[in-house]
Design a protein around this motif. Structure first.
Motif, PDB file in Angstrom:
ATOM      1  N   ARG A  44     -81.236  57.102 112.328  1.00  0.00           N
ATOM      2  CA  ARG A  44     -80.193  56.291 111.682  1.00  0.00           C
ATOM      3  C   ARG A  44     -80.690  55.704 110.371  1.00  0.00           C
ATOM      4  NH1 ARG A  44     -75.781  54.479 114.578  1.00  0.00           N
ATOM      5  NH2 ARG A  44     -75.720  52.533 113.406  1.00  0.00           N
ATOM      6  N   ILE A  45     -81.910  55.177 110.402  1.00  0.00           N
ATOM      7  CA  ILE A  45     -82.445  54.546 109.185  1.00  0.00           C
ATOM      8  C   ILE A  45     -82.677  55.590 108.105  1.00  0.00           C
ATOM      9  CG2 ILE A  45     -84.350  53.199 108.239  1.00  0.00           C
ATOM     10  CD1 ILE A  45     -84.669  51.976 111.029  1.00  0.00           C
ATOM     11  N   LYS A  46     -83.209  56.739 108.525  1.00  0.00           N
ATOM     12  CA  LYS A  46     -83.442  57.803 107.539  1.00  0.00           C
ATOM     13  C   LYS A  46     -82.133  58.223 106.894  1.00  0.00           C
ATOM     14  CE  LYS A  46     -87.366  60.118 109.670  1.00  0.00           C
ATOM     15  NZ  LYS A  46     -87.641  61.346 110.443  1.00  0.00           N
ATOM     16  N   TYR A  47     -81.092  58.274 107.693  1.00  0.00           N
ATOM     17  CA  TYR A  47     -79.788  58.653 107.146  1.00  0.00           C
ATOM     18  C   TYR A  47     -79.368  57.677 106.055  1.00  0.00           C
ATOM     19  CZ  TYR A  47     -74.792  59.067 106.618  1.00  0.00           C
ATOM     20  OH  TYR A  47     -73.548  59.186 106.062  1.00  0.00           O
ATOM     21  N   ILE A  48     -79.549  56.372 106.339  1.00  0.00           N
ATOM     22  CA  ILE A  48     -79.141  55.357 105.355  1.00  0.00           C
ATOM     23  C   ILE A  48     -79.919  55.545 104.057  1.00  0.00           C
ATOM     24  CG2 ILE A  48     -79.163  52.879 104.830  1.00  0.00           C
ATOM     25  CD1 ILE A  48     -78.612  52.346 107.749  1.00  0.00           C
ATOM     26  N   ILE A  49     -81.229  55.709 104.175  1.00  0.00           N
ATOM     27  CA  ILE A  49     -82.046  55.843 102.968  1.00  0.00           C
ATOM     28  C   ILE A  49     -81.662  57.108 102.203  1.00  0.00           C
ATOM     29  CG2 ILE A  49     -84.404  56.133 102.113  1.00  0.00           C
ATOM     30  CD1 ILE A  49     -85.354  54.325 104.296  1.00  0.00           C
ATOM     31  N   ALA A  50     -81.501  58.208 102.926  1.00  0.00           N
ATOM     32  CA  ALA A  50     -81.141  59.463 102.256  1.00  0.00           C
ATOM     33  C   ALA A  50     -79.802  59.323 101.563  1.00  0.00           C
ATOM     34  CB  ALA A  50     -81.104  60.595 103.274  1.00  0.00           C
ATOM     35  N   SER A  51     -78.856  58.701 102.243  1.00  0.00           N
ATOM     36  CA  SER A  51     -77.527  58.541 101.673  1.00  0.00           C
ATOM     37  C   SER A  51     -77.586  57.653 100.432  1.00  0.00           C
ATOM     38  CB  SER A  51     -76.596  57.953 102.724  1.00  0.00           C
ATOM     39  OG  SER A  51     -75.357  57.646 102.167  1.00  0.00           O
ATOM     40  N   TYR A  52     -78.418  56.625 100.493  1.00  0.00           N
ATOM     41  CA  TYR A  52     -78.614  55.718  99.349  1.00  0.00           C
ATOM     42  C   TYR A  52     -79.148  56.486  98.136  1.00  0.00           C
ATOM     43  CZ  TYR A  52     -80.950  51.998  96.654  1.00  0.00           C
ATOM     44  OH  TYR A  52     -81.392  51.174  95.663  1.00  0.00           O
ATOM     45  N   LEU A  53     -80.200  57.256  98.365  1.00  0.00           N
ATOM     46  CA  LEU A  53     -80.809  57.995  97.260  1.00  0.00           C
ATOM     47  C   LEU A  53     -79.861  59.065  96.724  1.00  0.00           C
ATOM     48  CD1 LEU A  53     -84.426  58.366  98.658  1.00  0.00           C
ATOM     49  CD2 LEU A  53     -83.607  56.748  96.940  1.00  0.00           C
ATOM     50  N   ARG A  54     -79.156  59.730  97.642  1.00  0.00           N
ATOM     51  CA  ARG A  54     -78.242  60.795  97.236  1.00  0.00           C
ATOM     52  C   ARG A  54     -77.109  60.223  96.381  1.00  0.00           C
ATOM     53  NH1 ARG A  54     -75.905  62.619 101.915  1.00  0.00           N
ATOM     54  NH2 ARG A  54     -77.874  62.423 102.996  1.00  0.00           N
ATOM     55  N   CYS A  55     -76.644  59.054  96.773  1.00  0.00           N
ATOM     56  CA  CYS A  55     -75.560  58.413  96.046  1.00  0.00           C
ATOM     57  C   CYS A  55     -76.001  58.112  94.616  1.00  0.00           C
ATOM     58  CB  CYS A  55     -75.172  57.150  96.787  1.00  0.00           C
ATOM     59  SG  CYS A  55     -74.008  56.125  95.932  1.00  0.00           S
ATOM     60  N   ARG A  56     -77.239  57.669  94.448  1.00  0.00           N
ATOM     61  CA  ARG A  56     -77.757  57.387  93.102  1.00  0.00           C
ATOM     62  C   ARG A  56     -77.872  58.669  92.295  1.00  0.00           C
ATOM     63  NH1 ARG A  56     -80.065  52.470  92.237  1.00  0.00           N
ATOM     64  NH2 ARG A  56     -81.508  53.355  90.752  1.00  0.00           N
ATOM     65  N   LEU A  57     -78.357  59.723  92.933  1.00  0.00           N
ATOM     66  CA  LEU A  57     -78.483  60.993  92.217  1.00  0.00           C
ATOM     67  C   LEU A  57     -77.111  61.491  91.759  1.00  0.00           C
ATOM     68  CD1 LEU A  57     -81.169  63.002  94.192  1.00  0.00           C
ATOM     69  CD2 LEU A  57     -81.404  61.749  92.064  1.00  0.00           C
ATOM     70  N   GLN A  58     -76.119  61.305  92.622  1.00  0.00           N
ATOM     71  CA  GLN A  58     -74.767  61.729  92.267  1.00  0.00           C
ATOM     72  C   GLN A  58     -74.314  61.022  90.989  1.00  0.00           C
ATOM     73  OE1 GLN A  58     -72.946  64.147  94.018  1.00  0.00           O
ATOM     74  NE2 GLN A  58     -71.821  64.010  92.092  1.00  0.00           N
ATOM     75  N   LYS A  59     -74.584  59.710  90.922  1.00  0.00           N
ATOM     76  CA  LYS A  59     -74.188  58.963  89.735  1.00  0.00           C
ATOM     77  C   LYS A  59     -74.948  59.464  88.513  1.00  0.00           C
ATOM     78  CE  LYS A  59     -72.952  54.722  92.088  1.00  0.00           C
ATOM     79  NZ  LYS A  59     -73.255  53.303  92.278  1.00  0.00           N
ATOM     80  N   LEU A  60     -76.231  59.759  88.696  1.00  0.00           N
ATOM     81  CA  LEU A  60     -77.023  60.266  87.580  1.00  0.00           C
ATOM     82  C   LEU A  60     -76.465  61.595  87.097  1.00  0.00           C
ATOM     83  CD1 LEU A  60     -80.686  59.450  88.646  1.00  0.00           C
ATOM     84  CD2 LEU A  60     -79.310  58.327  86.911  1.00  0.00           C
ATOM     85  N   GLU A  61     -76.030  62.426  88.027  1.00  0.00           N
ATOM     86  CA  GLU A  61     -75.489  63.724  87.621  1.00  0.00           C
ATOM     87  C   GLU A  61     -74.147  63.556  86.913  1.00  0.00           C
ATOM     88  OE1 GLU A  61     -75.274  66.705  90.605  1.00  0.00           O
ATOM     89  OE2 GLU A  61     -77.419  66.609  91.060  1.00  0.00           O
ATOM     90  N   ASP A  62     -73.352  62.613  87.404  1.00  0.00           N
ATOM     91  CA  ASP A  62     -72.026  62.432  86.821  1.00  0.00           C
ATOM     92  C   ASP A  62     -72.091  61.846  85.410  1.00  0.00           C
ATOM     93  OD1 ASP A  62     -70.911  63.447  89.048  1.00  0.00           O
ATOM     94  OD2 ASP A  62     -70.309  61.530  89.927  1.00  0.00           O
ATOM     95  N   PHE A  63     -72.977  60.879  85.224  1.00  0.00           N
ATOM     96  CA  PHE A  63     -72.976  60.150  83.946  1.00  0.00           C
ATOM     97  C   PHE A  63     -74.336  60.259  83.256  1.00  0.00           C
ATOM     98  CE2 PHE A  63     -70.519  57.688  87.165  1.00  0.00           C
ATOM     99  CZ  PHE A  63     -69.259  58.048  86.740  1.00  0.00           C
TER     100      PHE A  63
END
Lengths: 203, 220
Positions: free
Chosen positions: B90-109
């Motif tokens: 569960r914790i790994k999922y949260i961290i991965a999702s957190y990092l992935r969300c940031r990468l998504q923003k970096l890719e978008d903008f």
């Protein structure tokens, strides 16, 4: 957030169980749980309760608020007041859903309770829709006295996300149209000076 | 190893954590997890990128590694093993999702993110080194791709990179929950909004960005 992510978040709430086995303390990162003593009620996170329940290692004790009279009162109060009533649990709907799915047989009067919860939810959704409507109507009749700000206080996460796909985006769109409108007006004013065209770089 | 030993080992992580975190106030694994969860939800809800919670992520990763090492000495039919494993996932999922969300923003903008990051003073940087590198590499490959595909065939004066910047909508509305009372703020319609504790509001991101950064409010 996606519905399954909301459920994931809701699963960290604590719930009462009665284990049918003995076990010592377990030091989880999210806090210590236990000791498990067969027949003695205790609290653990829902995700773990669901797991143990599936293995038939425990019975789930529905939360105190999952009781017909209490929910009836809540429903009446929700109908009486204009604002949103504070729910017994910030993940009220999600916890209910999980309990209905995994531990339906533990809840007394389950059918009635389901109906009441659905009624409460519907009442709140209706209020939420009115509130959303207020957000836009207000725009036209700007001068309103008293507090025009719609209060979202006491909404549960789940309900906020139900408004999510629509409300913020609609507001953003309105704001964007207003900006373009202003820009165009100022462009019109200076058309003679330069042939500036507004930048399309704004998303 | 006796059972007691294993338990002590699992417990030890709390002490380690406190030592590592000398300059800051002491933090239990439980509080650490709560902070990461808040950071995750904030990041998911905010239109712009937020400050990278590197310290939290590193501490939590340390916890996870430590816990996984300890779990190896527990037989797999032990209840503790399954329970701890489930929690770690569960914790790994949260961290991965957190990092992935940031990468998504970096890719978008991408370009916007790089430029904004350059403008920020050293103590206010929001990206981790790895993220900045990712953004720059990504930007470079996209630019090369655009150039090869189309831009090289255009007259140079038509290719104005500033017109291609995609910006997040920082005036986008977000749902805000107030954690500590922070007085009132004036919204876009010139109305005062009372930010009392536990109240929930729908406000443009830019107006509350400062409060969010301080941790007085969180997004939902």
């Amino acid at each position: 957030m996606e519905p399954d992510e909301l459920e994931f978040i809701g699963e960290k709430e604590m719930i009462g169980i009665i284990p049918n086995f003995n076990f010592d303390l377990i030091h989880l990162i999210s806090g210590t749980i236990g000791p498990f003593r067969a027949g003695l009620p205790m609290h653990i996170p829902i995700w773990l309760a669901m797991h143990l329940k599936r293995q038939q290692k425990c019975r789930i004790v529905p939360p105190n608020w999952m009781e017909k009279d209490l929910l009836e009162d809540l429903k009446e109060e929700e109908k009486r007041t204009a604002n949103f009533v504070k729910m017994p649990d910030s993940n009220f709907m999600i916890v209910s859903k999980l309990i209905f799915a995994y531990a339906a047989e533990e809840v007394a009067d389950i059918e009635e309770i389901k109906t009441i919860i659905k009624d409460i939810f519907d009442t709140r959704q209706a209020k939420l829709r009115t509130a959303m409507d207020g957000f836009f109507v207000e725009e036209k009749t700007t001068q309103f006295d008293g507090s025009t700000q719609v209060s979202f206080t006491n909404l549960t996460t789940f309900e906020i996300h139900s408004a999510r796909p629509f409300l913020p985006y609609a507001l953003d769109l309105v704001a964007r149209l207003e900006r373009v409108c202003q820009q165009q007006q100022s462009n019109l004013n200076e058309t003679h000076n330069s042939s500036s065209h507004f930048s399309s770089s704004y998303y | 190893m006796s059972d007691e030993n294993i338990e002590n080992n699992l417990n030890e992580s709390e002490i380690n954590l406190d030592e590592e975190d000398e300059d800051d106030e002491l933090i239990t694994p439980q509080e650490l997890l709560e902070k990461i969860e808040i950071a995750w939800i904030n990041e998911k809800s905010a239109p712009d990128i937020l400050e990278y919670q590197g310290e939290l992520v590193d501490l939590m990763m340390g916890q996870i590694v430590h816990m996984e090492e300890n779990l190896q000495s527990i037989p797999s039919n032990d209840l503790r093993k399954t329970v701890h494993k489930m929690e770690l996932e569960r914790i790994k999922y949260i961290i991965a999702s957190y990092l992935r969300c940031r990468l998504q923003k970096l890719e978008d903008f991408t370009q916007y993110m790089i430029e904004e990051e350059k403008k920020r003073p050293l103590n206010k940087k929001r990206l981790s080194e790895a993220e900045l590198k990712f953004a720059e590499d990504y930007h470079e490959s996209i630019e090369t791709h655009f150039h090869q595909l189309a831009l090289q065939h255009l007259p140079p004066q038509q290719d104005d990179i500033s017109k291609r910047i995609i910006r997040p909508n920082v005036m986008g509305h977000v749902f805000v929950k107030v954690l500590k009372p922070c007085g009132t703020i004036v919204n876009t319609k010139d109305e005062e909004v009372d930010l009392s504790e536990n109240s929930i509001h729908l406000l443009p991101y830019q107006l509350i960005a400062e409060l969010l950064n301080k941790g007085d409010i969180c997004l939902i």
